[in-house]
Design an enzyme around this catalytic site. Structure first.
Site, short mmCIF file in Angstrom:
data_model
loop_
_atom_site.label_atom_id
_atom_site.label_comp_id
_atom_site.label_asym_id
_atom_site.label_seq_id
_atom_site.Cartn_x
_atom_site.Cartn_y
_atom_site.Cartn_z
CD GLU A 1 -5.02 -122.83 -12.12
OE1 GLU A 1 -5.39 -122.20 -13.06
OE2 GLU A 1 -5.49 -124.19 -11.84
CG ASP B 1 -12.18 -122.31 -18.36
OD1 ASP B 1 -11.63 -122.28 -17.32
OD2 ASP B 1 -11.50 -122.42 -19.40
CB SER B 2 -13.42 -123.78 -12.81
OG SER B 2 -13.67 -122.77 -12.51
CE LYS C 1 -9.18 -116.81 -15.33
NZ LYS C 1 -8.89 -117.94 -15.88
CG ASP D 1 -11.98 -118.31 -17.46
OD1 ASP D 1 -11.17 -117.26 -17.46
OD2 ASP D 1 -11.91 -119.25 -16.58
CD GLU E 1 -6.39 -121.58 -19.10
OE1 GLU E 1 -5.93 -122.49 -19.90
OE2 GLU E 1 -7.45 -121.79 -18.11
O1 KIV Z 1 -11.53 -121.10 -14.30
C1 KIV Z 1 -11.33 -120.92 -13.17
O2 KIV Z 1 -11.69 -121.21 -12.07
C2 KIV Z 1 -9.94 -120.38 -13.00
C3 KIV Z 1 -9.31 -120.05 -11.80
C4 KIV Z 1 -8.87 -121.51 -11.32
C5 KIV Z 1 -8.39 -119.21 -11.68
O3 KIV Z 1 -9.30 -119.73 -14.14
#
Ligand code: KIV
Length: 245
Positions: free
Chosen positions: A163, A25-26, A94, A64, A96
């Protein structure tokens, strides 16, 4: 593991031989220019995820679950995860968090969807922390992180991202878990590493945490190429005889 968010980049990353591609989600930051990861939507993650999956021949693809699609409501979490799997054809999701999201993790896992955990600095919780600084430096937070990592492993997560935490803590968690622990700013004692592709290629410039190694200065290369193109068009050098019909 490296991130990718689009077809062309994912193809190169896959061809280079990375084990896992994370559609993080970056994307909210590096693709859309938002300050945080919070605004990105499930539909947008599905767009990025499906573009990546179309390019990938060999890597595992993890997408994510974005902010607001799994916290606090395990039924909604399952619906979100199912949409990602159905509409992107990715291999896993993924999420969090630890104990707070365990019910959602369990429900998604029980539907046969592999889950990668994410602990330590969790960017979706930035408004709780108020800062992107190193997490779990104090005993209490470190203990919770270890306990959350064990809970996620026991629940059936197949890997965990850690992280921005002290390297000693990263090493301890990796030693205590059987599943792979993948670090970003979690030191060298973990089982694998992940970076955001735009950061490691030097496309983003303003983001320079200690854990980031830049393998290229693509920003300068891209700007240089664009400047050359502009100049060639202006001086009527492009297109030349061979570049037209
Ligand atoms: O969203 C992302 O890119 C991440 C990484 C920084 C692990 O979760």
């Amino acid at each position: 593991m490296l991130t990718a968010y689009d077809y062309s980049m994912a193809k190169l990353v896959d061809q280079a031989g990375v084990d896992v591609i994370l559609v993080g989600d970056s994307a909210s930051n590096v693709m859309a220019g938002n300050e945080t990861t919070l605004p990105i939507t499930l539909d947008q993650m599905i767009y990025h995820g499906s573009s990546v999956v179309r390019a990938v021949k060999r890597s595992l693809v993890v997408v994510d679950l974005p902010f607001g699609t799994y916290q606090g409501n395990s039924k909604e979490a399952l619906v979100s995860a199912i949409r990602i799997m159905k509409e992107t054809h990715a291999d896993a999701v993924k999420m969090e968090g630890g104990e707070e999201i365990l019910e959602s993790v369990n429900r998604i896992l029980s539907a046969g969807i592999p889950v990668m955990g994410h602990l330590g600095l969790m960017p979706q919780s930035i408004h709780k922390y108020g800062t992107y600084s190193v997490r779990a430096k104090q005993d209490e937070e470190a203990k919770k992180l270890i306990s959350d990592a064990k809970l996620l492993e026991e629940a059936g997560c197949f890997a965990i991202v850690l992280e921005k935490i002290p390297s000693k803590l990263g090493e301890k968690v990796a030693k205590e878990l059987r599943i792979p622990v993948i670090g970003i700013g979690a030191g060298s004692g973990v089982d694998g590493q992940v970076l955001v592709i735009h950061d490691m290629l030097g496309i983003t410039q303003e983001f320079s945490p200690r854990f980031l190694r830049r393998y290229h200065n693509l920003a300068a290369e891209i700007r240089g190429a664009v400047e050359n193109y502009i100049n060639d068009v202006r001086i009527l050098d492009f297109p030349n005889e061979k570049e037209q019909y």
